[in-house]
Design an enzyme around this catalytic site. Structure first.
Site, PDB file in Angstrom:
ATOM      1  N   GLU A 115      -7.426   7.563  -3.274  1.00  0.00           N
ATOM      2  CA  GLU A 115      -6.171   7.723  -2.531  1.00  0.00           C
ATOM      3  C   GLU A 115      -5.019   7.150  -3.362  1.00  0.00           C
ATOM      4  O   GLU A 115      -3.908   7.680  -3.377  1.00  0.00           O
ATOM      5  CB  GLU A 115      -6.301   6.962  -1.207  1.00  0.00           C
ATOM      6  CG  GLU A 115      -5.078   7.085  -0.327  1.00  0.00           C
ATOM      7  CD  GLU A 115      -5.328   6.525   1.066  1.00  0.00           C
ATOM      8  OE1 GLU A 115      -6.437   6.684   1.608  1.00  0.00           O
ATOM      9  OE2 GLU A 115      -4.393   5.908   1.606  1.00  0.00           O
ATOM     10  N   ARG A 157      -3.694  12.803   3.565  1.00  0.00           N
ATOM     11  CA  ARG A 157      -3.057  12.002   2.502  1.00  0.00           C
ATOM     12  C   ARG A 157      -2.396  12.858   1.418  1.00  0.00           C
ATOM     13  O   ARG A 157      -2.416  12.517   0.228  1.00  0.00           O
ATOM     14  CB  ARG A 157      -4.061  11.043   1.859  1.00  0.00           C
ATOM     15  CG  ARG A 157      -4.638  10.033   2.791  1.00  0.00           C
ATOM     16  CD  ARG A 157      -3.604   9.047   3.334  1.00  0.00           C
ATOM     17  NE  ARG A 157      -4.220   8.192   4.324  1.00  0.00           N
ATOM     18  CZ  ARG A 157      -4.170   8.416   5.647  1.00  0.00           C
ATOM     19  NH1 ARG A 157      -3.488   9.429   6.138  1.00  0.00           N
ATOM     20  NH2 ARG A 157      -4.773   7.608   6.491  1.00  0.00           N
ATOM     21  N   SER A 200      -6.274   1.200   0.777  1.00  0.00           N
ATOM     22  CA  SER A 200      -7.529   1.903   0.488  1.00  0.00           C
ATOM     23  C   SER A 200      -7.487   2.527  -0.900  1.00  0.00           C
ATOM     24  O   SER A 200      -6.574   3.291  -1.207  1.00  0.00           O
ATOM     25  CB  SER A 200      -7.756   3.022   1.501  1.00  0.00           C
ATOM     26  OG  SER A 200      -7.837   2.475   2.787  1.00  0.00           O
TER      27      SER A 200
HETATM   28  C1  LIG Z   1      -2.301  -3.738   2.624  1.00  0.00           C
HETATM   29  C2  LIG Z   1      -2.091  -2.243   2.585  1.00  0.00           C
HETATM   30  C3  LIG Z   1      -2.493  -1.457   3.644  1.00  0.00           C
HETATM   31  C4  LIG Z   1      -2.302  -0.072   3.636  1.00  0.00           C
HETATM   32  N1  LIG Z   1      -2.698   0.664   4.714  1.00  0.00           N
HETATM   33  C5  LIG Z   1      -2.486   1.987   4.732  1.00  0.00           C
HETATM   34  C6  LIG Z   1      -2.860   2.777   5.865  1.00  0.00           C
HETATM   35  O1  LIG Z   1      -3.368   2.278   6.867  1.00  0.00           O
HETATM   36  N2  LIG Z   1      -2.630   4.103   5.812  1.00  0.00           N
HETATM   37  C7  LIG Z   1      -2.036   4.705   4.744  1.00  0.00           C
HETATM   38  O2  LIG Z   1      -1.830   5.929   4.771  1.00  0.00           O
HETATM   39  N3  LIG Z   1      -1.694   3.985   3.646  1.00  0.00           N
HETATM   40  C8  LIG Z   1      -1.876   2.658   3.609  1.00  0.00           C
HETATM   41  N4  LIG Z   1      -1.526   1.921   2.502  1.00  0.00           N
HETATM   42  C9  LIG Z   1      -0.997   2.600   1.300  1.00  0.00           C
HETATM   43  C10 LIG Z   1       0.523   2.751   1.259  1.00  0.00           C
HETATM   44  O3  LIG Z   1       1.175   1.730   2.002  1.00  0.00           O
HETATM   45  C11 LIG Z   1       0.958   4.124   1.760  1.00  0.00           C
HETATM   46  O4  LIG Z   1       0.406   5.149   0.966  1.00  0.00           O
HETATM   47  C12 LIG Z   1       2.499   4.311   1.785  1.00  0.00           C
HETATM   48  O5  LIG Z   1       2.749   5.565   2.333  1.00  0.00           O
HETATM   49  C13 LIG Z   1       3.140   4.240   0.396  1.00  0.00           C
HETATM   50  O6  LIG Z   1       4.530   4.062   0.575  1.00  0.00           O
HETATM   51  P1  LIG Z   1       5.426   3.480  -0.609  1.00  0.00           P
HETATM   52  O7  LIG Z   1       6.844   3.537  -0.173  1.00  0.00           O
HETATM   53  O8  LIG Z   1       4.925   2.152  -1.028  1.00  0.00           O
HETATM   54  O9  LIG Z   1       5.166   4.575  -1.741  1.00  0.00           O
HETATM   55  P2  LIG Z   1       4.787   4.317  -3.275  1.00  0.00           P
HETATM   56  O10 LIG Z   1       3.495   3.603  -3.343  1.00  0.00           O
HETATM   57  O11 LIG Z   1       5.952   3.728  -3.968  1.00  0.00           O
HETATM   58  O12 LIG Z   1       4.576   5.820  -3.763  1.00  0.00           O
HETATM   59  C14 LIG Z   1       3.456   6.556  -3.301  1.00  0.00           C
HETATM   60  C15 LIG Z   1       3.651   8.024  -3.695  1.00  0.00           C
HETATM   61  O13 LIG Z   1       4.783   8.555  -3.000  1.00  0.00           O
HETATM   62  C16 LIG Z   1       5.760   9.021  -3.929  1.00  0.00           C
HETATM   63  N5  LIG Z   1       7.073   8.686  -3.353  1.00  0.00           N
HETATM   64  C17 LIG Z   1       7.513   7.477  -2.925  1.00  0.00           C
HETATM   65  N6  LIG Z   1       8.751   7.601  -2.432  1.00  0.00           N
HETATM   66  C18 LIG Z   1       9.111   8.905  -2.570  1.00  0.00           C
HETATM   67  C19 LIG Z   1      10.283   9.656  -2.263  1.00  0.00           C
HETATM   68  N7  LIG Z   1      11.364   9.111  -1.694  1.00  0.00           N
HETATM   69  N8  LIG Z   1      10.292  10.977  -2.569  1.00  0.00           N
HETATM   70  C20 LIG Z   1       9.215  11.574  -3.124  1.00  0.00           C
HETATM   71  N9  LIG Z   1       8.073  10.921  -3.440  1.00  0.00           N
HETATM   72  C21 LIG Z   1       8.028   9.596  -3.159  1.00  0.00           C
HETATM   73  C22 LIG Z   1       5.482   8.299  -5.234  1.00  0.00           C
HETATM   74  O14 LIG Z   1       5.941   9.035  -6.343  1.00  0.00           O
HETATM   75  C23 LIG Z   1       3.962   8.228  -5.185  1.00  0.00           C
HETATM   76  O15 LIG Z   1       3.395   9.451  -5.584  1.00  0.00           O
HETATM   77  C24 LIG Z   1      -1.696   0.536   2.510  1.00  0.00           C
HETATM   78  C25 LIG Z   1      -1.296  -0.262   1.428  1.00  0.00           C
HETATM   79  C26 LIG Z   1      -1.478  -1.631   1.461  1.00  0.00           C
HETATM   80  C27 LIG Z   1      -1.020  -2.464   0.294  1.00  0.00           C
END
Ligand SMILES: Cc1cc2nc3c(=O)[nH]c(=O)nc-3n(C[C@H](O)[C@H](O)[C@H](O)COP(=O)(O)OP(=O)(O)OC[C@H]3O[C@@H](n4cnc5c(N)ncnc54)[C@H](O)[C@@H]3O)c2cc1C
Length: 315
Positions: free
Chosen positions: A298, A173, A223
């Site tokens: 996380e 992560r 999580s």
């Molecule tokens: C119902 C649910 C289930 C989930 N299941 C999982 C799972 O099974 N496994 C898992 O790993 N995660 C899971 N997640 C968490 C989440 O979906 C992941 O961490 C995902 O990778 C976040 O993507 P995001 O685009 O929403 O990023 P954001 O939440 O918008 O950002 C997360 C981080 O990434 C950075 N970031 C975002 N975009 C960029 C970019 N273009 N350049 C640089 N930095 C950036 C942000 O600054 C921040 O630090 C889950 C979430 C939910 C709500």
């Protein structure tokens, strides 16, 4: 702020003043961002970053906000969202190239329909390609880093670089893109030739299991706690630890440890960042009392001054 706003407007970069961050995260929590910017091209990102840096304004880049807790006070600076404008994908044999805003579940499904294997475990992750790369997201003991050939990113000065997968610092992560100074723009993934039926079947199974296990009907952030190997060895995965400590169902304000999966905190309606942080503080304290260890988060916290850190580091 006003000067940055007028320069962004003059340059026709899509910008909104005082946008509610509740609309941009899956927890539906957060105050207002002074500036909320949705660039449509790499050039607009460069221009945005240049204007914000010139004015000394903090900025943070987000995807779908599915791993973020925004503060009730919002952000006294800019939130830059890479969304639909960055959703181009191209397939060439077993390689896939995608922009940062690509929606992961649809990328996984498109790969399946072309008979490409490697993203089955990601079909239920509600994030963007940029966010998943920054988080090295994944499930079932797999992560995106395992299939990344290269990533292009923009640094704070607006220069674009390309890094091989092995140089992205992927670990559990985590990646080098979490230090807030790099904007992921695009990535190439290397998948494996298979056929669409078994890949699709596996995705259906993954989604079925997630639906059965996760509290998907209420706003949440996935999580909350991450897997600490030491705690895991003795006590199991984070959800099990929270449950063993008798914390399932614990509620502060409208934030509640899910009854369905104890590693999720759900928003019952009007939860605030204070509710969530207070609840996490209590859960971590009890876990510490029982296991003698500090459980890491996380989920990442976005402070009003625009820095982003694993939530436990801000408590
Ligand atoms: C119902 C649910 C289930 C989930 N299941 C999982 C799972 O099974 N496994 C898992 O790993 N995660 C899971 N997640 C968490 C989440 O979906 C992941 O961490 C995902 O990778 C976040 O993507 P995001 O685009 O929403 O990023 P954001 O939440 O918008 O950002 C997360 C981080 O990434 C950075 N970031 C975002 N975009 C960029 C970019 N273009 N350049 C640089 N930095 C950036 C942000 O600054 C921040 O630090 C889950 C979430 C939910 C709500």
């Amino acid at each position: 702020m006003k000067k940055a706003l007028s320069r962004l407007l003059a340059a026709e970069v899509p910008v909104v003043e005082g946008e509610s961050l509740k609309r941009h995260c899956t927890w539906r929590i957060g105050g207002l961002a002074d500036l909320f910017i949705e660039p449509r091209s790499v050039e607009e990102i460069r221009l945005t970053v240049e204007i914000l840096n010139e004015r000394g304004l903090p900025w943070v880049v987000i995807g779908r906000g599915s791993n973020l807790l925004f503060d009730d006070q919002g952000v006294r600076g800019a939130v830059i969202k890479l969304g639909r404008a960055f959703s181009q994908v191209s397939f060439d044999g077993e390689t896939v190239r995608g922009c940062a805003g690509v929606w992961i579940p649809s990328l996984a499904r498109r790969s399946a329909s072309l008979g490409l294997s490697g993203l089955e475990h990601m079909v239920g992750i509600p994030g963007t390609l940029g966010g998943v790369i920054a988080m090295n997201g994944g499930s079932l003991r797999q992560n995106i880093g395992q299939v990344v050939d290269w990533v292009t990113y923009m640094d704070r000065e607006g220069t674009v670089h390309r890094l091989d997968g092995s140089g992205c610092g992927f670990s559990y992560r985590s990646s080098c893109f979490q230090d807030s100074s790099k904007v992921v723009l695009e990535a190439q993934l290397s998948l494996k030739r298979s056929s669409s039926v078994p890949v699709r079947e596996e995705m259906v199974q993954v989604l079925k299991e997630r639906k059965a296990k996760f509290p998907l009907s209420l706003p949440n952030c996935g999580s909350v706690f991450s897997n600490d190997p030491e705690i895991h060895r003795e006590w199991g995965p984070p959800g099990k630890v929270v449950e063993t400590c008798g914390l399932k169902g614990l509620r502060i304000g409208d934030a509640k440890v899910s009854e369905k999966h104890a590693n999720f905190i759900v928003n019952l309606g009007e939860a605030t960042s204070v509710d969530v942080m207070s609840l996490i503080r209590v859960v971590r304290r009890v876990i510490h009392d029982v296991t003698g260890r500090e459980i890491p988060c996380e989920v990442r916290y976005v402070s009003p001054s625009g820095w982003v850190v694993a939530l436990h580091k801000s408590l």
